[in-house]
Scaffold this motif. Structure first.
Motif, PDB file in Angstrom:
ATOM      1  N   PHE A   1       0.869  -1.173   0.000  1.00 64.86           N
ATOM      2  CA  PHE A   1       0.000   0.000   0.000  1.00 64.86           C
ATOM      3  C   PHE A   1       0.903   1.220   0.000  1.00 64.86           C
ATOM      4  O   PHE A   1       1.683   1.426   0.930  1.00 64.86           O
ATOM      5  N   GLY A   2       0.817   2.024  -1.054  1.00 61.43           N
ATOM      6  CA  GLY A   2       1.589   3.261  -1.149  1.00 61.43           C
ATOM      7  C   GLY A   2       0.706   4.456  -0.850  1.00 61.43           C
ATOM      8  O   GLY A   2      -0.453   4.510  -1.288  1.00 61.43           O
ATOM      9  N   TYR A   3       1.221   5.433  -0.122  1.00 57.72           N
ATOM     10  CA  TYR A   3       0.435   6.598   0.304  1.00 57.72           C
ATOM     11  C   TYR A   3       1.139   7.903  -0.025  1.00 57.72           C
ATOM     12  O   TYR A   3       0.666   8.978   0.344  1.00 57.72           O
ATOM     13  N   GLY A   4       2.292   7.826  -0.694  1.00 57.67           N
ATOM     14  CA  GLY A   4       3.064   9.015  -1.064  1.00 57.67           C
ATOM     15  C   GLY A   4       3.477   8.914  -2.514  1.00 57.67           C
ATOM     16  O   GLY A   4       2.636   8.827  -3.407  1.00 57.67           O
ATOM     17  N   SER A   5       4.776   8.858  -2.762  1.00 60.73           N
ATOM     18  CA  SER A   5       5.259   8.812  -4.149  1.00 60.73           C
ATOM     19  C   SER A   5       4.847   7.534  -4.870  1.00 60.73           C
ATOM     20  O   SER A   5       4.750   7.522  -6.097  1.00 60.73           O
ATOM     21  N   LEU A   6       4.578   6.456  -4.138  1.00 60.35           N
ATOM     22  CA  LEU A   6       4.147   5.212  -4.784  1.00 60.35           C
ATOM     23  C   LEU A   6       2.757   5.322  -5.398  1.00 60.35           C
ATOM     24  O   LEU A   6       2.371   4.477  -6.214  1.00 60.35           O
ATOM     25  N   VAL A   7       2.001   6.349  -5.049  1.00 59.50           N
ATOM     26  CA  VAL A   7       0.707   6.595  -5.697  1.00 59.50           C
ATOM     27  C   VAL A   7       0.941   7.062  -7.134  1.00 59.50           C
ATOM     28  O   VAL A   7       0.127   6.816  -8.017  1.00 59.50           O
TER      29      VAL A   7
END
Length: 189
Positions: free
Chosen positions: A7-13
């Motif tokens: 689950f990405g919530y920063g740059s991984l979005v």
């Protein structure tokens, strides 16, 4: 065996920053985002902090063959924390989901010496705009703590390693929202 996802919530979005397959918007319950500094990095960055009253939007994506090495290297300042049952997602098969977070006690507030990077903020907000639209990007700002930290304007020479070129409308959106938050932006030397 369950498929591994993060689950990405920063740059991984921002899907332009990685090529992990099968990405889907998702929500993580019981966590909140915060800008923090750790001695492992010279600038502040986003981390997820447990908060039973909060929920954040983000992106899940598959980790093929359970090979976490590349993602662990990218997220080397974080611990990988199991969060399978806290994530709401559209998948119908069994998955195991982890989030990257810096444990409490290993991070501090950002400071003039350890500011936020505008190039990093740009990447994150671009991802939210492209996945969740303006309303979703506004929810990103609202569900993230630490906007009182100084922000280093490094757009001319981005220091964030996965910086992206923003469209003018994306840049205007970021600048408008930061202005609404009355943040302190300092120029690079």
């Amino acid at each position: 065996m369950a498929d591994p996802y993060f689950f990405g919530y920063g740059s991984l979005v921002n899907l332009a920053t990685h090529d992990f397959p099968n990405p889907h918007p998702a929500q993580l319950k019981g966590w909140r985002r915060a800008w923090r500094h750790t001695d492992l990095r010279p600038v502040a960055f986003l981390t997820a902090i447990p908060d039973p009253e909060s929920q954040i939007e983000g992106m899940i994506a598959h980790v093929p063959k359970n090979d976490w090495a590349a993602l662990d290297e990218r997220e080397w300042a974080y611990d990988r924390v199991p969060t399978t049952h806290a994530v709401t997602h559209p998948l119908t098969h069994e998955v195991e989901i982890a989030v990257y977070a810096v444990p409490q006690g290993r991070h501090t507030e950002p400071s003039n010496r350890h500011p936020l990077l505008l190039s990093y903020i740009d990447v994150v907000v671009q991802g939210y705009l492209r996945t969740f639209g303006e309303d979703g990007a506004d929810r990103f700002f609202a569900s993230t703590d630490g906007w009182e930290a100084p922000i280093l304007n490094d757009r001319a020479e981005p220091r964030y390693p996965r910086h992206q070129q923003l469209k003018p409308v994306e840049t205007e959106f970021v600048d408008d929202r930061l202005n609404r938050l009355s943040v302190s932006i300092v120029q690079t030397a």
